[in-house]
Design a protein around this motif. Structure first.
Motif, PDB file in Angstrom:
ATOM      1  N   PRO A   1     -43.592  94.035 104.311  1.00  0.00           N
ATOM      2  CA  PRO A   1     -44.672  94.018 103.313  1.00  0.00           C
ATOM      3  C   PRO A   1     -45.994  94.445 103.946  1.00  0.00           C
TER       4      PRO A   1
ATOM      5  N   TYR B   1     -48.808  97.325  94.655  1.00  0.00           N
ATOM      6  CA  TYR B   1     -47.395  97.142  94.357  1.00  0.00           C
ATOM      7  C   TYR B   1     -47.242  97.083  92.837  1.00  0.00           C
TER       8      TYR B   1
ATOM      9  N   TRP C   1     -45.934  94.026  86.766  1.00  0.00           N
ATOM     10  CA  TRP C   1     -46.960  93.368  87.571  1.00  0.00           C
ATOM     11  C   TRP C   1     -47.565  94.402  88.520  1.00  0.00           C
TER      12      TRP C   1
ATOM     13  N   ILE D   1     -50.136  94.481  91.691  1.00  0.00           N
ATOM     14  CA  ILE D   1     -50.757  93.556  92.645  1.00  0.00           C
ATOM     15  C   ILE D   1     -51.220  94.333  93.871  1.00  0.00           C
TER      16      ILE D   1
ATOM     17  N   GLY E   1     -51.867  94.799  97.753  1.00  0.00           N
ATOM     18  CA  GLY E   1     -51.242  94.272  98.958  1.00  0.00           C
ATOM     19  C   GLY E   1     -52.113  93.267  99.691  1.00  0.00           C
TER      20      GLY E   1
ATOM     21  N   TYR F   1     -51.237  89.954  98.470  1.00  0.00           N
ATOM     22  CA  TYR F   1     -49.794  89.745  98.317  1.00  0.00           C
ATOM     23  C   TYR F   1     -49.106  89.596  99.671  1.00  0.00           C
ATOM     24  N   ALA F   2     -49.505  90.400 100.633  1.00  0.00           N
ATOM     25  CA  ALA F   2     -48.875  90.404 101.953  1.00  0.00           C
ATOM     26  C   ALA F   2     -49.867  89.936 103.015  1.00  0.00           C
TER      27      ALA F   2
ATOM     28  N   ASN G   1     -40.825  87.988  94.334  1.00  0.00           N
ATOM     29  CA  ASN G   1     -41.379  88.674  93.180  1.00  0.00           C
ATOM     30  C   ASN G   1     -42.778  88.130  92.874  1.00  0.00           C
ATOM     31  N   PRO G   2     -43.738  89.002  92.534  1.00  0.00           N
ATOM     32  CA  PRO G   2     -45.077  88.495  92.209  1.00  0.00           C
ATOM     33  C   PRO G   2     -45.091  87.528  91.042  1.00  0.00           C
TER      34      PRO G   2
ATOM     35  N   VAL H   1     -44.675  84.428  92.997  1.00  0.00           N
ATOM     36  CA  VAL H   1     -45.783  84.194  93.928  1.00  0.00           C
ATOM     37  C   VAL H   1     -47.032  83.747  93.179  1.00  0.00           C
ATOM     38  N   PHE H   2     -47.277  84.363  92.022  1.00  0.00           N
ATOM     39  CA  PHE H   2     -48.501  84.079  91.259  1.00  0.00           C
ATOM     40  C   PHE H   2     -48.189  83.326  89.961  1.00  0.00           C
TER      41      PHE H   2
ATOM     42  N   PRO I   1     -53.298  85.295 101.484  1.00  0.00           N
ATOM     43  CA  PRO I   1     -51.973  85.332 102.115  1.00  0.00           C
ATOM     44  C   PRO I   1     -51.986  85.058 103.616  1.00  0.00           C
TER      45      PRO I   1
END
Length: 280
Positions: A103, A131, A145, A147, A149, A152-153, A208-209, A212-213, A264
């Motif tokens: 990621p 992403y 979605w 998002i 990075g 996210y990562a 998967n976002p 995650v969110f 993150p």
């Protein structure tokens, strides 16, 4: 130059998510994955209703510097703007398979995973990475979605440390011939005849976002959901004209709100973001 706000505006106005019918009918896609990627290209290029493939290609040439290769990231690069990775899932919560590419918080020209043509396609060193994760049925997009990075990562060093530790461990195995590779490792001539080689490949996955969110959005049961999360420092750097297009939209199911997301690299720290939703 296009951007994610322009793409969202184009999707909201287009309101057609039957991507199999759209793209297989125009001989642009052999699979739903291809159709989703074409949909994202048209969203950013504002070419949903372009009747001529020749004109569509001319617009792509104007707005994009890179349209990807099958085995190397990214899928799309906006000329002078962001990079885009498109991922398709057939289950709404399934993890994303990133294979040998870990990621990324952003895309860097020094990455060994990108091609030399991508590296040279324009004058760039680092690009913000979006992403785009689409959940599809056999015919339509059910949810999308988008998002960045950066939220996210984790930072590159987090993943590189693991990769380097595994590679260094392989090198310490006695009496083997280790060769340099972009993968985690390669050991040659494993057997006495020297005819067997071992390739050690990473198979990275990320949640998967949607999971995650999940504290930002719960599934609504609508036919289509677009959820986009943009850090404030990114959002407010987009052209005012692009922001005004969205902020002045009066469309049922469309909303923009300010929310905080977990950093993150340190989840106790929060990052201010704009959450854009379109539910129909």
């Amino acid at each position: 130059m296009t951007n994610i706000l322009e793409a969202i505006n184009n999707m909201v106005r287009h309101k057609n998510f039957a991507i199999r019918a759209i793209y297989t009918g125009r001989n642009r896609a052999n699979s739903m994955g291809d159709a989703l990627e074409n949909y994202i290209k048209d969203a950013f290029a504002n070419t949903f209703d372009t009747p001529s493939e020749e004109i569509r290609m001319e617009v792509f040439n104007e707005k994009f510097s890179w349209l990807g290769s099958q085995n190397n990231p990214p899928d799309i690069m906006i000329k002078g703007g962001d990079a885009i990775e498109v991922k398709k899932t057939q289950s709404p919560n399934s993890s994303l398979a990133l294979n040998s590419s870990y990621p990324k918080a952003d895309l860097r020209g020094t990455s060994p995973m990108i091609t030399s043509d991508c590296r040279k396609c324009e004058d760039w060193t680092i690009k913000d990475l979006i992403y785009c994760v689409g959940h599809t049925s056999d015919a339509e997009i059910n949810s999308l979605w988008m998002i960045y990075g950066s939220i996210y990562a984790a930072k590159h060093e987090t993943y590189q440390r693991i990769k380097a530790t595994i590679s260094d461990g392989v090198k310490e195995i006695p009496d083997v011939v280790f060769s340099e590779t972009k993968e985690l490792g390669r050991v040659n001539q494993v057997d006495p005849l020297g005819i067997t080689n071992l390739r050690i490949r990473g198979m990275w996955q990320i949640e998967n976002p949607r999971k995650v969110f999940n504290y930002l959005h719960e599934p609504s049961g609508k036919d289509f959901e677009l959820i986009c999360v943009i850090p404030n420092d990114k959002y407010f750097n987009f052209p005012e004209a692009s922001r005004n297009k969205l902020e002045n939209l009066e469309v049922e199911g469309f909303s923009i709100a300010s929310k905080n997301v977990k950093n993150p690299n340190n989840p106790v720290k929060l990052i201010e973001c704009q959450i854009i939703k379109f539910l129909i």
